[in-house]
Scaffold this motif. Structure first.
Motif, PDB file in Angstrom:
ATOM      1  N   HIS A   1       0.866  -1.182   0.000  1.00 13.61           N
ATOM      2  CA  HIS A   1       0.000   0.000   0.000  1.00 13.61           C
ATOM      3  C   HIS A   1       0.904   1.233   0.000  1.00 13.61           C
ATOM      4  N   ALA A   2       0.518   2.257  -0.730  1.00 12.68           N
ATOM      5  CA  ALA A   2       1.321   3.475  -0.815  1.00 12.68           C
ATOM      6  C   ALA A   2       1.542   4.118   0.548  1.00 12.68           C
ATOM      7  N   ASP A   3       0.590   3.914   1.462  1.00 13.52           N
ATOM      8  CA  ASP A   3       0.744   4.486   2.802  1.00 13.52           C
ATOM      9  C   ASP A   3       1.964   3.930   3.536  1.00 13.52           C
ATOM     10  N   ALA A   4       2.456   2.760   3.100  1.00 18.69           N
ATOM     11  CA  ALA A   4       3.629   2.157   3.739  1.00 18.69           C
ATOM     12  C   ALA A   4       4.845   3.077   3.636  1.00 18.69           C
TER      13      ALA A   4
ATOM     14  N   GLU B   1       4.760   6.241   3.980  1.00 19.40           N
ATOM     15  CA  GLU B   1       4.612   7.352   4.921  1.00 19.40           C
ATOM     16  C   GLU B   1       4.595   6.901   6.373  1.00 19.40           C
ATOM     17  N   GLU B   2       4.333   5.615   6.591  1.00 18.55           N
ATOM     18  CA  GLU B   2       4.179   5.114   7.958  1.00 18.55           C
ATOM     19  C   GLU B   2       5.491   5.069   8.726  1.00 18.55           C
TER      20      GLU B   2
ATOM     21  N   ARG C   1       0.781   5.785  -7.054  1.00 16.16           N
ATOM     22  CA  ARG C   1      -0.265   5.352  -6.129  1.00 16.16           C
ATOM     23  C   ARG C   1      -1.557   5.176  -6.923  1.00 16.16           C
TER      24      ARG C   1
ATOM     25  N   ASP D   1      -5.207   5.354  -7.513  1.00 13.35           N
ATOM     26  CA  ASP D   1      -6.256   6.186  -6.907  1.00 13.35           C
ATOM     27  C   ASP D   1      -7.426   5.369  -6.370  1.00 13.35           C
TER      28      ASP D   1
ATOM     29  N   GLY E   1      -5.249   2.613  -3.464  1.00 12.42           N
ATOM     30  CA  GLY E   1      -4.077   3.076  -2.725  1.00 12.42           C
ATOM     31  C   GLY E   1      -2.863   2.181  -2.851  1.00 12.42           C
ATOM     32  N   SER E   2      -2.918   1.191  -3.746  1.00 16.48           N
ATOM     33  CA  SER E   2      -1.766   0.297  -3.900  1.00 16.48           C
ATOM     34  C   SER E   2      -0.606   1.024  -4.577  1.00 16.48           C
TER      35      SER E   2
END
Length: 195
Positions: free
Chosen positions: A38-41, A43-44, A111, A113, A116-117
Motif C-alpha cells: 500500500h502506498a501508505d507504507a 509514509e508510515e 499510487r 487512486d 491506494g496500492s
C-alpha cells in the motif's frame, strides 16, 4: 518528431518501408508493476520513501552499467543484419540493457487512486540500438534522406528483422529493470511483486 513525421502518425503504404518516419527510439514503451504494498507504507515509517528512491537509483543505472555487471540475455545473441550492428549490440547493447536512458524516460512510483496500492512504472526503449538500426538502414538506401525500402527485398526484410530485434531488446530491458526493482521492493518493503 520522428524524423519528418509526428510520433503516432499512421501512413499507409503498399509494400514499402520508410525508416525515417518510424523514428529512432524503436520499442519505446511502458511497463507497470504492482508492488504488492500500500502506498501508505511509504509514509508510515520515517525514511522508507527516501531509502526506496536511493535503492532504485542504485539498482537501475541511467546510461550504462559496468561490463562485468551487464545482464546476459538471449536477445543480445540474436543475429542482426549487419556485422557493425551485431558488434554494437555485443558492446554497447549489453551494457545499456536494463538502463533507463535520458530524454523522457523514467522510473517512478505511483499510487493507485482506487485502492491506494503502490505501483512501479518504467518507461524506456531500445536505447542506442534503435538509432543505430535506423541510421544504418537509412544510410544504406539509395536516397538516405528519403529512404524507401521494398518490404519484400533483402534490404526491407533485414530492416524488419532489425526492428523486431529492437522491439524485443526494449521489452527485455524493461523486464530487467522491473526485476531489479522487484528485488528492491522485496528488500525494503518486505513484498514479493508478481512479475
Amino acid at each position: 518528431l520522428a524524423g519528418d513525421a509526428c510520433v503516432g502518425t499512421a501512413i499507409a503504404t503498399r509494400g514499402t518501408l520508410r525508416p525515417a518516419l518510424l523514428g529512432s527510439d524503436l520499442g519505446c514503451g511502458v511497463a507497470a508493476l504492482p508492488l504488492g504494498a500500500h502506498a501508505d507504507a511509504l509514509e508510515e515509517e520515517p525514511g522508507v520513501a527516501s531509502s526506496l528512491l536511493d535503492a532504485i537509483r542504485g539498482a537501475v543505472p541511467l546510461d550504462r552499467r559496468p561490463t562485468a555487471l551487464a545482464p546476459r540475455d538471449a536477445v543480445l545473441d540474436a543475429p542482426l543484419s549487419h556485422p557493425r550492428l551485431q558488434k554494437l549490440a555485443e558492446r554497447g547493447g549489453r551494457i545499456e540493457l536494463g538502463t533507463v536512458g535520458r530524454g523522457n524516460h523514467f522510473v517512478e512510483l505511483q499510487r493507485d487512486d482506487d485502492d491506494g496500492s503502490l505501483w512501479l512504472m518504467v518507461h524506456t526503449g531500445s536505447r542506442a540500438m534503435g538509432p543505430a538500426i535506423q541510421a544504418h538502414h537509412q544510410a544504406s538506401a539509395p536516397r538516405p534522406r528519403d529512404a524507401v525500402l521494398d518490404a519484400t527485398s533483402p534490404a526491407g526484410r533485414a530492416y524488419l528483422a532489425d526492428v523486431a530485434w529492437a522491439l524485443e531488446y526494449a521489452r527485455v530491458s524493461r523486464r530487467v529493470i522491473a526485476s531489479a526493482l522487484a528485488e528492491v521492493a522485496h528488500d525494503l518493503l518486505g513484498v514479493a511483486p508478481d512479475l
